[in-house]
Design an enzyme around this catalytic site. Structure first.
Site, mmCIF file in Angstrom:
data_model
loop_
_atom_site.group_PDB
_atom_site.id
_atom_site.type_symbol
_atom_site.label_atom_id
_atom_site.label_comp_id
_atom_site.label_asym_id
_atom_site.label_seq_id
_atom_site.Cartn_x
_atom_site.Cartn_y
_atom_site.Cartn_z
ATOM 1 N N ASP A 1 -5.210 -6.045 6.518
ATOM 2 C CA ASP A 1 -6.467 -5.594 5.919
ATOM 3 C C ASP A 1 -7.375 -6.798 5.653
ATOM 4 O O ASP A 1 -8.551 -6.821 6.026
ATOM 5 C CB ASP A 1 -6.140 -4.850 4.616
ATOM 6 C CG ASP A 1 -7.299 -4.009 4.115
ATOM 7 O OD1 ASP A 1 -8.304 -3.889 4.838
ATOM 8 O OD2 ASP A 1 -7.189 -3.478 2.995
ATOM 9 N N LYS B 1 4.895 -13.943 5.343
ATOM 10 C CA LYS B 1 5.017 -14.895 4.241
ATOM 11 C C LYS B 1 6.489 -14.876 3.812
ATOM 12 O O LYS B 1 6.829 -14.671 2.639
ATOM 13 C CB LYS B 1 4.063 -14.467 3.108
ATOM 14 C CG LYS B 1 3.889 -15.459 1.997
ATOM 15 C CD LYS B 1 3.004 -16.641 2.330
ATOM 16 C CE LYS B 1 3.001 -17.612 1.154
ATOM 17 N NZ LYS B 1 2.370 -18.896 1.442
ATOM 18 N N ASP C 1 -1.222 -17.322 4.926
ATOM 19 C CA ASP C 1 -2.278 -18.069 4.223
ATOM 20 C C ASP C 1 -2.841 -19.179 5.111
ATOM 21 O O ASP C 1 -4.054 -19.321 5.277
ATOM 22 C CB ASP C 1 -1.784 -18.597 2.865
ATOM 23 C CG ASP C 1 -0.410 -19.246 2.917
ATOM 24 O OD1 ASP C 1 0.237 -19.226 3.995
ATOM 25 O OD2 ASP C 1 0.033 -19.776 1.885
ATOM 26 N N ASP D 1 -10.830 -8.318 7.965
ATOM 27 C CA ASP D 1 -12.167 -8.464 7.365
ATOM 28 C C ASP D 1 -12.661 -9.899 7.475
ATOM 29 O O ASP D 1 -13.853 -10.150 7.691
ATOM 30 C CB ASP D 1 -12.146 -8.054 5.878
ATOM 31 C CG ASP D 1 -12.359 -6.552 5.699
ATOM 32 O OD1 ASP D 1 -12.004 -5.796 6.625
ATOM 33 O OD2 ASP D 1 -12.872 -6.140 4.643
ATOM 34 N N TYR E 1 0.825 -1.218 0.000
ATOM 35 C CA TYR E 1 0.000 0.000 0.000
ATOM 36 C C TYR E 1 0.861 1.271 0.000
ATOM 37 O O TYR E 1 0.353 2.366 0.227
ATOM 38 C CB TYR E 1 -0.945 0.025 1.204
ATOM 39 C CG TYR E 1 -2.093 -0.982 1.135
ATOM 40 C CD1 TYR E 1 -2.217 -1.863 0.071
ATOM 41 C CD2 TYR E 1 -3.052 -1.027 2.132
ATOM 42 C CE1 TYR E 1 -3.264 -2.779 0.022
ATOM 43 C CE2 TYR E 1 -4.107 -1.936 2.088
ATOM 44 C CZ TYR E 1 -4.196 -2.810 1.034
ATOM 45 O OH TYR E 1 -5.241 -3.699 0.993
HETATM 46 MG MG MG Z 1 -10.334 -3.089 4.100
#
Ligand code: MG
Ligand code: NAI
Length: 326
Positions: free
Chosen positions: A223, A167, A199, A227, A120
């Site tokens: 992120d 990772k 993962d 969620d 990001y």
């Molecule tokens: Mg989000």
């Protein structure tokens, strides 16, 4: 002492749930001076910019910011606002409430997500037609800051399990650095922690969330995993978040402007009210934060409930019930 709070309701249900949080904060014996700022789709339409300079200044000057939600302009509003308050840590608790139907009722997780870099960082390019790249930035400094924050958070909030998500088996250089730095912070503190490939962690969080507590993550992983955890506990109407910087912070629900229900007065105000409770903690009023959380929990147990939780009450009725408990 009076705390100056920037209040940016934004678009859609942001306009409905933000006043609910203010009603609740007005019940708490702390002096606030609320300074309102505009941002989002509606401001873009009216004034040609989604985040006017005066709103940035209001957030920069305040002791903390409460943000509702933006619509399509969310990335143009929330990313700059997070950097205005210098936030390096995104704190996202996801806990199940006993009275509500959660997919995994044992869930009590807090994601401590690096908030400034990773994929990001915004360094993308088109090399040639049909070939694009994204540069993943991981620095020792940001990795240390998020790990320090995560281990301190776990200790202060009574979480025994700390997991470092990574990772590094594939992204050997970038996540190799993230993992090394986070492990050395844990070792320096003599803390107990585990490491997990992100993962596999996604699967384990669904199967047995009770084995996890605080999860320290690089930006994109945080992120997505947070969620995923929202899905375990009963939806977006319940999830608050904090963006913490060294001298400033911003608090916002995880949800967006919810255009499908905006204007109907039925948005669940819990996520926004719980975000205000995180703000109380941050400003040093942990006891008041706990009282607000207890009032919300009590209303979630005995009602009234908004339609997302199976009830038929409106935002105002739920807010009034929380205010009454306080
Ligand atoms: Mg989000
Ligand atoms: P959303 O979070 O707005 O809504 C997803 C679903 O959850 C909808 O069905 C909505 O009705 C429901 N929902 C969300 N919050 C709720 C609440 N408090 N009470 C009851 N139901 C609730 O996400 P979506 O639909 O993906 O995005 C809608 C808009 O919001 C988009 O324009 C997006 O860009 C923006 N957005 C803004 C964010 C921000 O400002 N931080 C974050 C996420 C999305």
């Amino acid at each position: 002492m009076t705390h100056e709070i920037a209040v940016i309701p934004g678009d859609g249900i942001g306009q409905e749930v933000t006043p609910a949080a203010i009603d609740v904060l007005e019940q708490v014996p702390v002096d606030f001076d609320f300074v309102y700022g505009e941002a989002g789709d509606a401001v873009l339409e009216e004034r040609g910019e989604a985040l006017p300079d005066e709103t940035r200044e209001i957030a920069a000057d305040a002791d903390a910011t409460l943000f509702g939600a933006a619509g399509e302009t969310a990335a143009d509003v929330i990313l700059p606002l997070r950097s205005v308050v210098g936030s390096f840590a995104n704190v996202r608790p996801a806990r199940a409430y006993p009275s509500l139907d959660a997919v995994q009722p044992q869930t009590d997780l807090v994601f401590i997500r690096e908030n400034t870099e990773g994929v990001y960082a915004g360094i993308e390019s088109e090399i040639t037609d049909g070939v694009t790249t994204c540069t993943r930035v991981i620095t020792e400094e940001a990795s240390r800051d998020i790990a320090e924050y995560g281990f301190t958070y776990a200790k202060q909030n009574g979480y025994d399990d700390v997991t470092i998500a990574h990772k590094a088996n594939v992204m050997r250089t970038t996540d190799g650095l993230f993992l090394d730095v986070a492990e050395s912070v844990g070792d320096e503190r003599g803390a107990d922690y585990d490491t997990a490939l992100m993962d596999a962690l996604a699967m384990h969080l669904i199967q047995r969330p009770e084995e996890y507590g605080v999860v320290i993550c690089p930006n994109l992983a945080g992120d997505m995993l947070s969620d995923l955890a929202a899905g375990l506990v009963g939806g977006l109407g319940l999830l608050p978040s904090a963006n913490i910087g060294p001298d400033n912070a911003l608090f916002e629900p995880v949800h967006g402007s919810a255009p499908d229900i905006a204007g109907q007065g039925v948005a669940n105000p819990s996520a926004m009210i719980l975000s205000a409770a995180m703000m109380l903690d941050h400003l040093g009023y942990g006891e008041e934060g706990d009282r607000v959380r207890a009032a919300v929990e009590d209303v979630l147990e005995s009602g009234p409930l908004t339609p997302d939780l199976g009830g038929d009450a409106g935002t105002d009725a739920v807010t009034d019930a929380v205010v009454e408990r306080l």
